[in-house]
Design a protein around this motif. Sequence first.
Motif, PDB file in Angstrom:
ATOM      1  N   LEU A  57    -102.023 -89.440 -15.665  1.00  0.00           N
ATOM      2  CA  LEU A  57    -101.710 -89.346 -17.094  1.00  0.00           C
ATOM      3  C   LEU A  57    -102.921 -89.680 -17.958  1.00  0.00           C
ATOM      4  O   LEU A  57    -103.139 -89.060 -18.996  1.00  0.00           O
ATOM      5  CB  LEU A  57    -100.545 -90.274 -17.442  1.00  0.00           C
ATOM      6  N   ALA A  58    -103.712 -90.661 -17.530  1.00  0.00           N
ATOM      7  CA  ALA A  58    -104.915 -91.024 -18.291  1.00  0.00           C
ATOM      8  C   ALA A  58    -105.902 -89.859 -18.302  1.00  0.00           C
ATOM      9  O   ALA A  58    -106.471 -89.522 -19.357  1.00  0.00           O
ATOM     10  CB  ALA A  58    -105.562 -92.269 -17.696  1.00  0.00           C
ATOM     11  N   GLU A  59    -106.100 -89.208 -17.162  1.00  0.00           N
ATOM     12  CA  GLU A  59    -107.021 -88.065 -17.106  1.00  0.00           C
ATOM     13  C   GLU A  59    -106.478 -86.874 -17.885  1.00  0.00           C
ATOM     14  O   GLU A  59    -107.236 -86.151 -18.542  1.00  0.00           O
ATOM     15  CB  GLU A  59    -107.302 -87.679 -15.646  1.00  0.00           C
ATOM     16  N   PHE A  60    -105.184 -86.678 -17.825  1.00  0.00           N
ATOM     17  CA  PHE A  60    -104.531 -85.611 -18.587  1.00  0.00           C
ATOM     18  C   PHE A  60    -104.747 -85.835 -20.084  1.00  0.00           C
ATOM     19  O   PHE A  60    -105.107 -84.918 -20.831  1.00  0.00           O
ATOM     20  CB  PHE A  60    -103.044 -85.603 -18.237  1.00  0.00           C
ATOM     21  N   THR A  61    -104.580 -87.082 -20.523  1.00  0.00           N
ATOM     22  CA  THR A  61    -104.770 -87.420 -21.932  1.00  0.00           C
ATOM     23  C   THR A  61    -106.235 -87.282 -22.323  1.00  0.00           C
ATOM     24  O   THR A  61    -106.564 -86.761 -23.397  1.00  0.00           O
ATOM     25  CB  THR A  61    -104.258 -88.841 -22.219  1.00  0.00           C
ATOM     26  N   ARG A  62    -107.144 -87.720 -21.462  1.00  0.00           N
ATOM     27  CA  ARG A  62    -108.577 -87.574 -21.751  1.00  0.00           C
ATOM     28  C   ARG A  62    -108.970 -86.103 -21.871  1.00  0.00           C
ATOM     29  O   ARG A  62    -109.833 -85.748 -22.677  1.00  0.00           O
ATOM     30  CB  ARG A  62    -109.413 -88.259 -20.668  1.00  0.00           C
ATOM     31  N   ASP A  63    -108.321 -85.264 -21.088  1.00  0.00           N
ATOM     32  CA  ASP A  63    -108.582 -83.826 -21.191  1.00  0.00           C
ATOM     33  C   ASP A  63    -108.204 -83.313 -22.578  1.00  0.00           C
ATOM     34  O   ASP A  63    -108.939 -82.536 -23.175  1.00  0.00           O
ATOM     35  CB  ASP A  63    -107.791 -83.084 -20.100  1.00  0.00           C
ATOM     36  N   ARG A  64    -107.068 -83.772 -23.101  1.00  0.00           N
ATOM     37  CA  ARG A  64    -106.667 -83.378 -24.456  1.00  0.00           C
ATOM     38  C   ARG A  64    -107.632 -83.945 -25.492  1.00  0.00           C
ATOM     39  O   ARG A  64    -107.953 -83.291 -26.481  1.00  0.00           O
ATOM     40  CB  ARG A  64    -105.247 -83.863 -24.761  1.00  0.00           C
TER      41      ARG A  64
END
Length: 198
Positions: A57-64
Amino acid sequence: MPTGVHLRDVRKQLFDAAERVLLRDGPHALTSRAVTTEADVAKGVLHRHFADFDDFLAEFTRDRITRLADQAALLRAAAGTRTVAENLIDALAELFDPVTLALTSLVFFRDELRVRLRRQNGLPILAEARDMLQRYLSAEREQGRIAADAEVESLSLSLIGAAHLLLAGRRRGTLPETGELEKMVHTVTADVLQRRLL
């Protein structure tokens, strides 16, 4: 998913699946099983690429957030073009798309995720959005298109907070109505635009 089948760009496949789950079912439904089922991969695939689900989730959010940095560069380059209000309306409509709204809720309610993403000032995603508007408004102030004494930090916070409140309660997956954003942006910026003309 059969063992030994090579997955191309697994991260993108999982992130795209997470977006679909968010749009269809909302933040509460975003689980590792929901993501891997949506991506049509074995559950172990996610855990081979990420330490745990909060890491995903942290990497997914960083992608956004990275996408937001691209948007910030485009908005900053738009300073001096069209009207200030038009630029802000388009930026806020793009910023608060359904996926970003759902992710903002997820970050707000998941303590572990928030800790992993924590910046010094503000909630991740919204803090980057504030910074984006602040840089844009500073550029417009330098060009004399808003009042020279405009408090761009406060103005940015007002725009982000008002847009988030306006759009966060919408039915999942619906896009903002331009008229709502127009009214809000014109109201929030009226003073700094009028004082520029005095």
